[in-house]
Design an enzyme around this catalytic site. Sequence first.
Site, PDB file in Angstrom:
ATOM      1  N   THR A  65       0.861  -1.180   0.000  1.00 51.67           N
ATOM      2  CA  THR A  65       0.000   0.000   0.000  1.00 51.67           C
ATOM      3  C   THR A  65       0.897   1.230   0.000  1.00 51.67           C
ATOM      4  OG1 THR A  65      -1.622  -1.228   1.270  1.00 51.67           O
ATOM      5  CG2 THR A  65      -1.852   1.169   1.238  1.00 51.67           C
ATOM      6  N   LYS A  76      -6.929   1.626  -3.019  1.00 55.00           N
ATOM      7  CA  LYS A  76      -6.465   0.883  -1.840  1.00 55.00           C
ATOM      8  C   LYS A  76      -6.407   1.766  -0.607  1.00 55.00           C
ATOM      9  CE  LYS A  76      -4.774  -1.905   1.001  1.00 55.00           C
ATOM     10  NZ  LYS A  76      -5.277  -3.192   1.479  1.00 55.00           N
ATOM     11  N   ASN A 134      -9.301   1.633   2.880  1.00 53.89           N
ATOM     12  CA  ASN A 134      -8.949   1.534   4.299  1.00 53.89           C
ATOM     13  C   ASN A 134      -9.294   2.814   5.050  1.00 53.89           C
ATOM     14  OD1 ASN A 134      -8.218  -1.089   4.404  1.00 53.89           O
ATOM     15  ND2 ASN A 134      -6.021  -0.732   4.240  1.00 53.89           N
ATOM     16  N   ARG A 175     -12.948   2.723   5.767  1.00 55.64           N
ATOM     17  CA  ARG A 175     -13.251   1.800   6.867  1.00 55.64           C
ATOM     18  C   ARG A 175     -12.908   2.471   8.191  1.00 55.64           C
ATOM     19  NH1 ARG A 175     -14.417  -3.345   7.829  1.00 55.64           N
ATOM     20  NH2 ARG A 175     -13.378  -4.617   9.421  1.00 55.64           N
ATOM     21  N   CYS A 205      -2.580  -1.400   8.782  1.00 58.95           N
ATOM     22  CA  CYS A 205      -3.216  -0.833   7.591  1.00 58.95           C
ATOM     23  C   CYS A 205      -4.014   0.424   7.894  1.00 58.95           C
ATOM     24  CB  CYS A 205      -4.089  -1.903   6.954  1.00 58.95           C
ATOM     25  SG  CYS A 205      -3.204  -3.450   6.763  1.00 58.95           S
ATOM     26  N   ARG A 234     -14.896  -4.158  23.906  1.00 60.91           N
ATOM     27  CA  ARG A 234     -15.287  -4.832  22.659  1.00 60.91           C
ATOM     28  C   ARG A 234     -16.671  -5.447  22.733  1.00 60.91           C
ATOM     29  NH1 ARG A 234     -12.031  -2.740  18.808  1.00 60.91           N
ATOM     30  NH2 ARG A 234      -9.889  -2.667  19.539  1.00 60.91           N
TER      31      ARG A 234
HETATM   32  N1  SAJ Z   1     -12.197  -2.347  14.261  1.00 61.47           N
HETATM   33  C1  SAJ Z   1     -13.117  -1.663  15.063  1.00 61.47           C
HETATM   34  N2  SAJ Z   1     -14.444  -1.681  14.678  1.00 61.47           N
HETATM   35  C2  SAJ Z   1     -14.851  -2.359  13.546  1.00 61.47           C
HETATM   36  C3  SAJ Z   1     -13.876  -3.039  12.732  1.00 61.47           C
HETATM   37  C4  SAJ Z   1     -12.556  -3.021  13.128  1.00 61.47           C
HETATM   38  O1  SAJ Z   1     -12.789  -1.042  16.077  1.00 61.47           O
HETATM   39  O2  SAJ Z   1     -16.069  -2.354  13.277  1.00 61.47           O
HETATM   40  C5  SAJ Z   1     -10.769  -2.323  14.665  1.00 61.47           C
HETATM   41  C6  SAJ Z   1     -10.202  -3.725  14.892  1.00 61.47           C
HETATM   42  O3  SAJ Z   1     -10.403  -4.112  16.227  1.00 61.47           O
HETATM   43  C7  SAJ Z   1      -8.727  -3.533  14.570  1.00 61.47           C
HETATM   44  C8  SAJ Z   1      -8.744  -2.459  13.495  1.00 61.47           C
HETATM   45  O4  SAJ Z   1     -10.021  -1.817  13.570  1.00 61.47           O
HETATM   46  O5  SAJ Z   1      -8.016  -3.060  15.697  1.00 61.47           O
HETATM   47  C9  SAJ Z   1      -8.536  -2.986  12.063  1.00 61.47           C
HETATM   48  O6  SAJ Z   1      -9.413  -4.024  11.867  1.00 61.47           O
HETATM   49  P1  SAJ Z   1      -9.761  -4.575  10.365  1.00 61.47           P
HETATM   50  O7  SAJ Z   1     -10.870  -5.516  10.512  1.00 61.47           O
HETATM   51  O8  SAJ Z   1      -9.931  -3.455   9.442  1.00 61.47           O
HETATM   52  O9  SAJ Z   1      -8.447  -5.417  10.016  1.00 61.47           O
HETATM   53  P2  SAJ Z   1      -7.185  -5.129   9.042  1.00 61.47           P
HETATM   54  O10 SAJ Z   1      -6.632  -3.808   9.325  1.00 61.47           O
HETATM   55  O11 SAJ Z   1      -6.309  -6.314   9.146  1.00 61.47           O
HETATM   56  O12 SAJ Z   1      -7.841  -5.211   7.587  1.00 61.47           O
HETATM   57  C10 SAJ Z   1      -8.045  -4.102   6.761  1.00 61.47           C
HETATM   58  C11 SAJ Z   1      -9.128  -4.538   5.757  1.00 61.47           C
HETATM   59  N3  SAJ Z   1      -9.531  -3.401   4.985  1.00 61.47           N
HETATM   60  C12 SAJ Z   1     -10.836  -3.239   4.631  1.00 61.47           C
HETATM   61  O13 SAJ Z   1     -11.694  -4.018   4.949  1.00 61.47           O
HETATM   62  C13 SAJ Z   1     -11.128  -2.016   3.814  1.00 61.47           C
HETATM   63  C14 SAJ Z   1      -8.563  -5.639   4.851  1.00 61.47           C
HETATM   64  O14 SAJ Z   1      -9.496  -5.942   3.838  1.00 61.47           O
HETATM   65  C15 SAJ Z   1      -7.262  -5.157   4.199  1.00 61.47           C
HETATM   66  O15 SAJ Z   1      -6.704  -6.164   3.405  1.00 61.47           O
HETATM   67  C16 SAJ Z   1      -6.282  -4.789   5.288  1.00 61.47           C
HETATM   68  O16 SAJ Z   1      -6.829  -3.747   6.084  1.00 61.47           O
HETATM   69  C17 SAJ Z   1      -4.977  -4.320   4.614  1.00 61.47           C
HETATM   70  O17 SAJ Z   1      -4.032  -5.149   4.543  1.00 61.47           O
HETATM   71  O18 SAJ Z   1      -4.963  -3.239   4.099  1.00 61.47           O
END
Ligand code: SAJ
Length: 472
Positions: A145, A232, A236, A239, A290, A448
């Site tokens: 990324t 990309k 993120n 999200r 990420c 959580r």
């Molecule tokens: N989290 C929350 N609330 C939520 C979802 C997640 O607080 O509703 C927190 C999680 O606990 C964690 C953080 O956010 O600490 C990240 O969680 P994540 O589920 O986003 O996990 P990542 O960072 O491993 O995955 C993201 C994903 N991106 C998207 O969905 C847009 C994944 O698809 C990507 O491949 C990854 O980043 C990456 O490698 O970029």
Amino acid sequence: MSDKLQKIIEERGPIKKIGVLGMGYVGIPAAALFADVDKFEKVLGFQRNSASSGYKIDMINAGESPLKGEEPGLEDLLRKVTGSNKFECTPDFSRIAEMDAVTLAIQTPFENPTDLIPDFGALIEGIRNVGRYLTPGTLVVLESTITPGTTNGMAKEILEEESGLIAGEDFALAHAPERVMVGRLLRNIQEHDRIVGGIDNTSTERAIELYSPVLTKGKIIPMTSTAAEVTKTAENTFRDLQIAAANQLALYCESMGINFYDVRAGIDSLKGEGITRAILYPGAGVGGHCLTKDTYHLERGIEIAGKTPLDYPENADSIYVLARKVNDFMPNHMFKLTEDALASVGKSVKGSKIAMLGWAFINDSDDARNPPSEPLYDLLIEAGAEVRIHDPHVLDYPNVTIEKDLNAVVDGADVIAILTGHSDYFKLNPADIKTTMGKDKPVIIDGRNVVDPTKFIDSGFVYRGIGRGDVN
Ligand code: SAJ
């Protein structure tokens, strides 16, 4: 479209040999999947024989995965493709000269997010290595990324400088960002649609030839390299923004004495055509490699790839950066909830025993990159608390002790704070935990939404939960 490059690639023929730089969470599963494609003859995984990660070379060549945590199917696939000698890991970067395509999956952290200064050190070293051994007609793909504008900017310049060749004329260059999550690396690579962005159409076409055979359910989505970089970083960033919106709403619900999850169910109930209400979940913070940095890549994209001045409300913060601030604030909020709860039983953080449950940044994983638990731990220690940490998956982490015996960690604690939604913690029994804590007024802080507040309150706990203004 450069006819010259088209001609060189036609003469070179179909992609047969592939090199993958960066034997990590992205590079290893990607290389193994390439090697499992019949029409690809050979895959080399390039890994520096360094003190910190040189051990991976022998492990991989023995068919073992050096990645921590459960990765379904990866070890079997590695054994298969190394056993058949289709995949080999080597520290000899000069063999890049034999490759038809080379991908780079190297970490791109930020040195200083505030000033938007990325740490591209490892990536630049990787690109230089490719440039040194680049031959005409080779395809180079950045999977890391990166800041929008990097492929057609810094990467192109370094490759041309090192090789003396011209991108788009003598070699193909593209960005095809990884979209993997730990615990499902192989499936994500095969089933997620693949964004493929070349610096020109010939490069895009060649990259499509590389990735199509690996996809099972996913399809190729072609675009320009800058659009791929924005896709990309923005997915993120969005999200992270959605999580920040949920966190802010949760803080509002606490202030108003209502239950975030009632509100969420209510908002989510508005269904129908065109109405999407993807409300994510509030929590103790956002970690990982990420979401904690990609916003800054996107922001930096304006500086690097901006062609016209950005038209944006004057003196208004970027909502994306604001979202980062809200999500980075959540460990502070966990501290505040802990302080309040202890005060309600006549105690202060200073001298209190705190049992932190969960160090990993994501549930049921051992991945502890940028864990939200760390800033809370630092705040508690600073305030004079005695802190013990439990995590069923994370083995170790610098400067803290991670324990596996839950009872030992909870024993005699004044507070248990839940930081990660590991499945184990959904089974916590309030009566047993209370006995182990041995306190009249034990405190539980749920970061959580793991436990049922009523059960704990009925068992004599002081409860605080993110978004639970109705019972806090
Ligand atoms: N989290 C929350 N609330 C939520 C979802 C997640 O607080 O509703 C927190 C999680 O606990 C964690 C953080 O956010 O600490 C990240 O969680 P994540 O589920 O986003 O996990 P990542 O960072 O491993 O995955 C993201 C994903 N991106 C998207 O969905 C847009 C994944 O698809 C990507 O491949 C990854 O980043 C990456 O490698 O970029």
